[in-house]
Design an enzyme around this catalytic site. Structure first.
Site, PDB file in Angstrom:
ATOM      1  N   PRO A  97      -6.976  64.677 -53.932  1.00 46.62           N
ATOM      2  CA  PRO A  97      -7.018  65.249 -55.288  1.00 46.62           C
ATOM      3  C   PRO A  97      -8.132  66.263 -55.475  1.00 46.62           C
ATOM      4  O   PRO A  97      -9.267  66.054 -55.044  1.00 46.62           O
ATOM      5  CB  PRO A  97      -7.226  64.015 -56.167  1.00 46.62           C
ATOM      6  CG  PRO A  97      -6.559  62.931 -55.404  1.00 46.62           C
ATOM      7  CD  PRO A  97      -6.849  63.219 -53.957  1.00 46.62           C
ATOM      8  N   CYS A  98      -7.769  67.347 -56.141  1.00 46.34           N
ATOM      9  CA  CYS A  98      -8.695  68.470 -56.245  1.00 46.34           C
ATOM     10  C   CYS A  98      -9.430  68.509 -57.570  1.00 46.34           C
ATOM     11  O   CYS A  98     -10.330  69.312 -57.748  1.00 46.34           O
ATOM     12  CB  CYS A  98      -7.943  69.784 -56.051  1.00 46.34           C
ATOM     13  SG  CYS A  98      -6.618  70.053 -57.259  1.00 46.34           S
TER      14      CYS A  98
END
Length: 425
Positions: A117-118
């Site tokens: 996840p960014c």
């Protein structure tokens, strides 16, 4: 419950059985590298690594990588992944938090691919990095690599993908997150390197920046990112540097068949968003102009106005909200961002974000006052036209496409890694 093929046997922990729900897997070519895909989304990177798809008449041939297991927590993404059985029908995607999956259920693999996840690393976020709960999900990738070091078939490498904001995220000691990942994985025996890449340099019709981190076991040496350019040259892929025509918005929109899946599905703007788009007005273009792109009309034979994009700056001041009037009156203070961007037909479209909001990204059609259709943004992300995006809410379809790694970028990376392994075998 047990799962068996000629490669290996995967035993499933009994109380985890409902979440895994394995289906029979087709035989895997023993010459293929086995891929574990984590945070898979709707499968953009998986499709790229596997290959075997067409995009606008060009065949992206099968690569010597085969996904054996995928995982994502997002139900909207796994719904799309499972619907594309043509591409992913030979393996399972597990819909679960990676932290809930026992290591004993993960089969041996040659390569791990993961777009953890960014959000903690985005430019708009607080940049807590690995200290953020979501950022720590990188550590789940690390733990699996450590676990597999004790297996009979140790991994040969990994590919991590993230937003460029990760480059300015820091550890408490000041080390950048990418450098921290390099340090940790090199302790595991990998030669790790990274580069910020622009997808439009590698055959993708989107000027999308992403950080790619590649590690291979030290006996293979450090990966050379110049191999990506060699793949582009060898396979004559369109690219922003010297062959951009096929990547331009006009070209991408010119030959979409109205009978294709979801060719007419688009998410309507809110009243305020529609007001802005209407007041900004359309870029130069029409179906007749798109036909010129379909016929490969040279750029210098098109009218000059075809090159001009638009944004909120093209509105009359009196039509702006007080907020935009404030920015308009003091552009130096607010750096005059290009909100509500509409790319011209001769530009390469910018990043399509997961939110698909017109203020944040170029999601508005050049000359029709609407969002791009699902099929249009799938094209911009380089998904093949037969890749479908079933959705519960249409916003979910835009989200999973915006979150995806462009398949053609994945294909180029996979080809380059194959070359690297051949050179250093």
């Amino acid at each position: 419950m047990s799962y068996t093929n000629d490669i290996e046997t995967l035993s499933v922990v009994e109380d985890f059985q409902p979440k895994l729900n394995f289906k029979p897997q087709q035989e895997i070519n023993t010459t293929d590298f086995k891929v574990l895909s984590l945070f898979s989304g709707c499968g953009g990177m998986d499709l790229g690594f596997q290959g075997g798809f067409e995009f606008r008449g060009k065949n992206y041939k099968k690569n010597n990588f085969q996904t054996i297991l995928s995982n994502d927590i997002d139900a909207a993404a796994t719904k799309v992944y499972e619907a594309n059985e043509k591409y992913f029908g030979n393996h399972q995607i597990i819909e679960a938090d990676i932290r809930e999956i026992p290591y004993s259920t993960i089969p041996d693999f040659d390569f791990m691919i993961a777009g953890f996840p960014c959000q903690p690393f985005s430019n708009a976020g607080k940049r807590k990095g690995i200290n953020d709960e979501r950022g720590s999900l990188f550590e789940e990738c690390e733990k699996i690599l450590i676990e597999k070091e004790n297996s009979q078939n140790q991994p040969k490498g990994f590919v991590f993908e993230n937003v460029r904001g990760i480059m300015s995220s820091k550890m408490p000691d000041g080390t950048s997150i990418p450098d921290e990942i390099v340090k940790r994985t090199e302790k595991l025996g990998y030669k790790t390197t990274y580069k910020l890449v622009k997808a439009s340099n590698y055959g993708v019709p989107s000027a999308r920046y992403r950080l790619i981190i590649i590690g291979t076991k030290k006996e293979y040496g450090r990966f050379d990112f110049d191999l990506l350019d060699k793949v582009v040259q060898e396979y004559e892929l369109p690219n922003e540097k010297n062959a951009p025509y096929e990547l331009m918005v006009g070209s991408i929109l010119s030959d979409i068949d109205s009978k294709l899946p979801q060719a007419k599905d688009y998410w309507k703007y809110s009243p305020s968003g529609q007001y802005m788009v209407d007041k900004i007005g359309p870029c130069y273009g029409s179906k007749a102009v798109l036909k010129k792109f379909k016929n490969n009309t040279p750029i210098d034979e098109l009218p000059e106005q075809v090159h001009k994009g638009r944004s909120w700056k093209n509105m009359d001041r009196e039509d702006m909200s007080p907020r935009f009037q404030k920015i308009h009156d003091n552009p130096k203070k607010y750096r005059a961002p290009n909100f509500y961007r509409r790319f011209s037909l001769t530009e390469i479209n910018g990043t399509i974000t997961a939110s698909a909001q017109p203020e944040a990204c170029g999601i508005t059609h050049p000359f029709e006052n609407r969002r791009y259709t699902i099929r249009e943004i799938a094209r911009i992300q380089s998904f093949p036209d037969d890749f479908v995006f079933p959705y519960t809410t249409i916003a979910n379809a835009y989200k999973v496409i915006g979150n995806a790694v462009p398949p053609i970028l994945g294909w180029v990376i996979a080809k380059a890694i194959s070359k690297h392994l051949e050179i250093n075998a």
